[in-house]
Structure formats: structure tokens, C-alpha cells
Write a protein that holds these residues in place. Structure first.
Motif, mmCIF file in Angstrom:
data_model
loop_
_atom_site.group_PDB
_atom_site.id
_atom_site.type_symbol
_atom_site.label_atom_id
_atom_site.label_comp_id
_atom_site.label_asym_id
_atom_site.label_seq_id
_atom_site.Cartn_x
_atom_site.Cartn_y
_atom_site.Cartn_z
ATOM 1 N N PRO A 290 40.468 46.764 45.470
ATOM 2 C CA PRO A 290 39.219 46.785 45.907
ATOM 3 C C PRO A 290 39.007 45.762 47.123
ATOM 4 O O PRO A 290 38.389 46.004 48.134
ATOM 5 C CB PRO A 290 38.344 46.586 44.949
ATOM 6 C CG PRO A 290 38.998 47.119 43.923
ATOM 7 C CD PRO A 290 40.436 46.729 43.893
ATOM 8 N N TYR A 291 39.700 44.660 47.036
ATOM 9 C CA TYR A 291 39.567 43.661 48.104
ATOM 10 C C TYR A 291 40.223 44.122 49.282
ATOM 11 O O TYR A 291 39.813 44.006 50.435
ATOM 12 C CB TYR A 291 40.073 42.368 47.699
ATOM 13 C CG TYR A 291 39.733 41.313 48.503
ATOM 14 C CD1 TYR A 291 38.707 40.656 48.791
ATOM 15 C CD2 TYR A 291 40.879 40.818 49.577
ATOM 16 C CE1 TYR A 291 38.357 39.680 49.846
ATOM 17 C CE2 TYR A 291 40.770 39.995 50.755
ATOM 18 C CZ TYR A 291 39.460 39.480 50.676
ATOM 19 O OH TYR A 291 39.139 38.211 51.304
ATOM 20 N N GLN B 62 38.023 48.101 39.185
ATOM 21 C CA GLN B 62 36.921 47.971 40.529
ATOM 22 C C GLN B 62 36.499 46.652 40.836
ATOM 23 O O GLN B 62 35.735 46.500 41.663
ATOM 24 C CB GLN B 62 35.892 49.066 40.161
ATOM 25 C CG GLN B 62 36.255 50.368 39.886
ATOM 26 C CD GLN B 62 35.167 51.227 39.427
ATOM 27 O OE1 GLN B 62 34.206 51.324 40.235
ATOM 28 N NE2 GLN B 62 35.289 51.941 38.266
ATOM 29 N N ASN B 63 36.959 45.568 39.832
ATOM 30 C CA ASN B 63 36.602 44.268 40.021
ATOM 31 C C ASN B 63 36.655 44.035 41.743
ATOM 32 O O ASN B 63 37.885 43.936 42.217
ATOM 33 C CB ASN B 63 37.046 43.539 38.936
ATOM 34 C CG ASN B 63 36.497 41.859 39.285
ATOM 35 O OD1 ASN B 63 37.054 41.192 40.156
ATOM 36 N ND2 ASN B 63 35.589 41.669 38.716
ATOM 37 N N PHE C 214 36.817 37.903 45.491
ATOM 38 C CA PHE C 214 36.465 37.694 46.766
ATOM 39 C C PHE C 214 35.833 36.273 46.581
ATOM 40 O O PHE C 214 35.850 35.647 47.566
ATOM 41 C CB PHE C 214 35.138 38.528 47.018
ATOM 42 C CG PHE C 214 34.408 38.174 48.173
ATOM 43 C CD1 PHE C 214 34.949 38.613 49.611
ATOM 44 C CD2 PHE C 214 33.420 37.539 48.241
ATOM 45 C CE1 PHE C 214 34.326 38.235 50.582
ATOM 46 C CE2 PHE C 214 32.546 37.248 49.337
ATOM 47 C CZ PHE C 214 33.043 37.645 50.613
ATOM 48 N N THR C 215 35.090 35.819 45.409
ATOM 49 C CA THR C 215 34.556 34.528 45.288
ATOM 50 C C THR C 215 35.666 33.484 45.186
ATOM 51 O O THR C 215 35.286 32.414 45.798
ATOM 52 C CB THR C 215 33.438 34.706 44.284
ATOM 53 O OG1 THR C 215 32.509 35.786 44.511
ATOM 54 C CG2 THR C 215 32.627 33.271 44.195
ATOM 55 N N ILE C 216 36.432 33.661 44.575
ATOM 56 C CA ILE C 216 37.204 32.617 43.871
ATOM 57 C C ILE C 216 38.400 32.323 44.809
ATOM 58 O O ILE C 216 38.603 31.070 45.084
ATOM 59 C CB ILE C 216 37.711 32.643 42.400
ATOM 60 C CG1 ILE C 216 36.472 32.920 41.486
ATOM 61 C CG2 ILE C 216 38.897 31.761 42.048
ATOM 62 C CD1 ILE C 216 37.096 33.108 39.967
ATOM 63 N N THR C 217 39.015 33.338 45.341
ATOM 64 C CA THR C 217 40.348 33.262 46.085
ATOM 65 C C THR C 217 39.881 33.707 47.782
ATOM 66 O O THR C 217 41.138 33.379 48.341
ATOM 67 C CB THR C 217 41.673 33.455 45.566
ATOM 68 O OG1 THR C 217 41.495 35.115 45.213
ATOM 69 C CG2 THR C 217 41.751 33.064 44.059
ATOM 70 N N SER C 218 39.071 34.562 47.658
ATOM 71 C CA SER C 218 39.197 35.312 49.031
ATOM 72 C C SER C 218 40.223 36.300 49.323
ATOM 73 O O SER C 218 40.589 36.531 50.203
ATOM 74 C CB SER C 218 38.563 34.350 50.275
ATOM 75 O OG SER C 218 37.513 33.790 50.089
ATOM 76 N N LEU D 64 26.224 38.980 30.246
ATOM 77 C CA LEU D 64 25.095 39.396 30.895
ATOM 78 C C LEU D 64 24.866 38.681 32.347
ATOM 79 O O LEU D 64 23.710 38.875 32.985
ATOM 80 C CB LEU D 64 23.672 39.175 30.102
ATOM 81 C CG LEU D 64 23.731 39.770 28.848
ATOM 82 C CD1 LEU D 64 22.552 39.220 27.814
ATOM 83 C CD2 LEU D 64 23.718 41.217 28.962
ATOM 84 N N ILE D 65 25.453 37.629 32.648
ATOM 85 C CA ILE D 65 25.424 37.116 33.834
ATOM 86 C C ILE D 65 25.887 37.482 35.005
ATOM 87 O O ILE D 65 26.782 38.585 34.968
ATOM 88 C CB ILE D 65 26.192 35.538 33.726
ATOM 89 C CG1 ILE D 65 25.562 34.753 32.688
ATOM 90 C CG2 ILE D 65 26.393 34.752 35.063
ATOM 91 C CD1 ILE D 65 26.521 33.573 32.548
ATOM 92 N N VAL D 66 25.037 37.453 36.278
ATOM 93 C CA VAL D 66 25.552 38.421 37.361
ATOM 94 C C VAL D 66 27.311 38.035 37.616
ATOM 95 O O VAL D 66 27.453 36.692 37.883
ATOM 96 C CB VAL D 66 25.008 38.106 38.425
ATOM 97 C CG1 VAL D 66 25.169 38.639 39.735
ATOM 98 C CG2 VAL D 66 23.313 38.369 38.147
ATOM 99 N N PRO D 67 27.964 38.880 37.830
ATOM 100 C CA PRO D 67 29.456 38.685 38.258
ATOM 101 C C PRO D 67 29.814 37.504 39.329
ATOM 102 O O PRO D 67 30.602 36.663 39.300
ATOM 103 C CB PRO D 67 30.230 39.878 38.452
ATOM 104 C CG PRO D 67 29.295 40.821 38.012
ATOM 105 C CD PRO D 67 27.669 40.399 37.946
ATOM 106 N N VAL D 68 28.940 37.518 40.498
ATOM 107 C CA VAL D 68 29.197 36.588 41.626
ATOM 108 C C VAL D 68 28.653 35.296 41.065
ATOM 109 O O VAL D 68 29.461 34.119 41.498
ATOM 110 C CB VAL D 68 28.270 36.893 42.768
ATOM 111 C CG1 VAL D 68 28.336 35.932 43.789
ATOM 112 C CG2 VAL D 68 28.858 38.389 43.161
#
Length: 316
Positions: A268-269, A249-250, A255-259, A134-138
């Protein structure tokens, strides 16, 4: 002469087939009319953007070269499938998806088997197990990047120091194993989802047959292998297919952990980089269409699995 109370059953009161068909069509429209606003809204929100993306995917459209805009045919798709970076991102996407789905399924199965047993506080434990999903993915990715992986104040290195003392190794988890770091964060988030699906399957297993097997002397492993696991097969397939649809599609964790660095850029990235950094709208749209086609294929398999589950439940 008939009265008002007598039924109108004579030939004069029988409807013609045309009238019956017209009334049936009117009834169908009366039932469907309330759904039209929602259907129109759904088409505008989902289908029109995809149509626009599909059109742009056949265009040569780069913001750095505005004078060269025009029809490109299938060149963008050819570039997507032949570009080395894109091929690497497709391979990374497959590795990421397969790893997360398999590990989440195994952990979800084990946790579901534990939560299927009766014990005090089972409802509270089930609720707590669902929380990571339930936690926001970012937000979840930020927690893993800073609170757990950070080499200076992260929890993992703190545990190593607590166990081995001040001379304990302090690895940089993201630099040494970047793809594994992303897989671990996604497994933590998607294991509750798999657990919920498998737990629903466990709740629907035939208890009378299992009790009969126990009376006949079957061991717990035999019951699990020959009865519980075959019963859970379609639930495992459903969890794997639904998880694959979303993990393909993640974007948030990469993007957040390794850019996208250290070989962790998934498709997707790569689309994000192509669109915002290279400003190549045509090639980015073509890559997006490829992702959509792959997702539709997976979704078709998922829908077939769900339909077969419903048919089996209805036949019982």
C-alpha cells in the motif's frame, strides 16, 4: 349457490400457475424494493471506483508525460510484478502480515483464556482490553512513535534508565529494528480483535462434555489440547483470515512510524509513492488491482470459514 362465508374452493377460484408465479414475483419485488437505494449507493461507492481503477490499470498514464497517454495492455501489471522495489514491498507485506497475525493470535488466545475465567471485575477488564482496537490507527501509530519509541523522552528508554540508571543504553528503536517496531504497534492494536473472536469461541464450548472429562480425571492441559483447542480451530482460522484482510492493506503504521524507509515499505505504501510521487497512475492502479485480488482471495476463505461456523452452530 355459495354464500360469502363459504370458502372459495371450487375450480373457478383456483389460480393458474402463471398467476401464482406472477404473484410470487410481485411479492419478491415488494420485499426487495426497500433495499434498492442501499444497493445502488453501495455500487456507486465501491464498484464504480474499482471499475475506474481497473480501466486505468490498462493505460499508460503518467502526469509527467501527458502526451504519451494511451492503452498499455498488461504492461503495467508486468512492471508491477518485475520491478525490484515492488517485489520487495510484496515480501515486506507478507512478512508484516504473517508476523502480526501469528503474534496477535497467540496473545489473543492467552488473554481470552484468562478472561474466560470468572473473577471480580471481569467486565471492566474485558472493556479495557478492547480499547486499543478502538483507537484511530494514525493516533495509535503516533503514540508508539513519540510516546514509546522516542530515544530522548520515550517510555521504553525511560524504563531502561529507571532500571539501570543513567548509564543505561538508549537505543533508537525505530532505526535499529524498524519492521519490528511496526509489528509491535500493530500487534498491540490487533490483539484485542483476536481476543474477542477467540473469547466468543470459548463461550460456546460444550461445558457438559468438559465437566465429564474432568470427572474422568483429565488434566487441564489434556482438556485444552484435545477439546478446547480443536473447538477453537475455526475461530482461530477466522481471526487469522479477517486480520490478514486488514493488515495486508495497512498504510497508517508504515506511513506514520517509518515513512516507508529502512526497508519497511509495504505494497500500500508503494502504491502511494507511485501515485503521488511518481505520478504514474497506470502502474499505481495495477498495483492496487493486485492488492484487491489478493484481498478477495483471503476474503473468500474467510467467508467459507464463517459459513462452516454457522452450519456447525445450526446443527447443534
Amino acid at each position: 349457490m355459495t354464500t360469502a362465508l363459504e370458502p372459495r374452493t371450487g375450480p373457478a377460484w383456483r389460480r393458474s400457475p402463471e398467476e401464482t408465479q406472477a404473484l410470487r414475483r410481485a411479492g419478491n419485488w415488494a420485499r426487495r424494493a426497500p433495499l434498492l437505494p442501499a444497493l445502488i449507493f453501495l455500487i456507486i461507492v465501491t464498484q464504480l471506483p474499482f471499475v475506474v481503477t481497473l480501466i486505468i490499470s490498462f493505460m499508460n498514464w503518467n502526469a509527467y508525460y501527458p502526451d504519451e497517454r494511451g492503452f498499455a495492455g498488461i504492461d503495467n501489471f508486468r512492471r508491477v510484478l518485475t520491478d525490484v522495489n515492488t517485489r520487495d514491498s510484496i515480501i515486506t507485506t507478507i512478512k508484516l502480515t504473517v508476523s502480526v497475525v501469528l503474534v496477535s493470535l497467540v496473545l489473543g488466545l492467552l488473554i481470552a483464556l484468562l478472561l474466560d475465567r470468572a473473577f471480580r471485575g471481569r467486565g471492566v477488564v474485558r472493556t479495557m482490553m478492547i480499547t486499543p482496537f478502538l483507537i484511530v490507527p494514525v493516533a495509535a501509530a503516533l503514540v508508539w512513535k513519540h510516546a514509546l519509541y522516542n530515544p530522548e523522552y520515550g517510555l521504553f528508554n525511560g524504563v531502561l534508565t529507571w532500571i539501570f540508571g543513567q548509564n543505561a543504553p538508549q537505543p533508537d528503536w525505530i532505526s535499529t529494528m524498524p519492521l519490528t517496531a511496526i509489528v509491535a504497534s500493530l500487534v498491540w492494536q490487533w490483539t484485542p480483535f483476536m481476543m474477542l473472536i477467540i473469547l466468543a469461541g470459548l463461550q460456546s464450548k460444550p461445558l457438559d462434555v468438559i465437566e465429564a472429562a474432568k470427572i474422568d480425571g483429565c488434566s487441564g492441559w489434556q482438556i485444552f489440547r484435545h477439546m478446547t483447542l480443536p473447538h477453537l480451530r475455526q475461530y482461530l482460522e477466522l481471526g487469522a483470515l479477517l486480520g490478514s484482510i486488514y493488515i495486508v492493506q495497512n498504510f497508517d503504521a508504515v506511513f506514520t512510524i517509518t515513512s516507508g524507509g529502512l526497508g519497511t515499505a509495504n505494497l500500500p505504501y508503494t502504491i502511494y509513492q507511485t501515485f503521488y510521487n511518481a505520478q504514474d497512475y497506470g502502474r499505481a492502479s495495477a498495483a492496487g488491482v493486485v492488492v484487491v485480488i489478493g484481498t478477495i482471495l483471503i476474503a473468500t476463505l474467510a467467508l467459507r470459514t464463517v459459513s462452516s461456523l454457522f452450519r456447525e452452530e445450526g446443527a447443534r
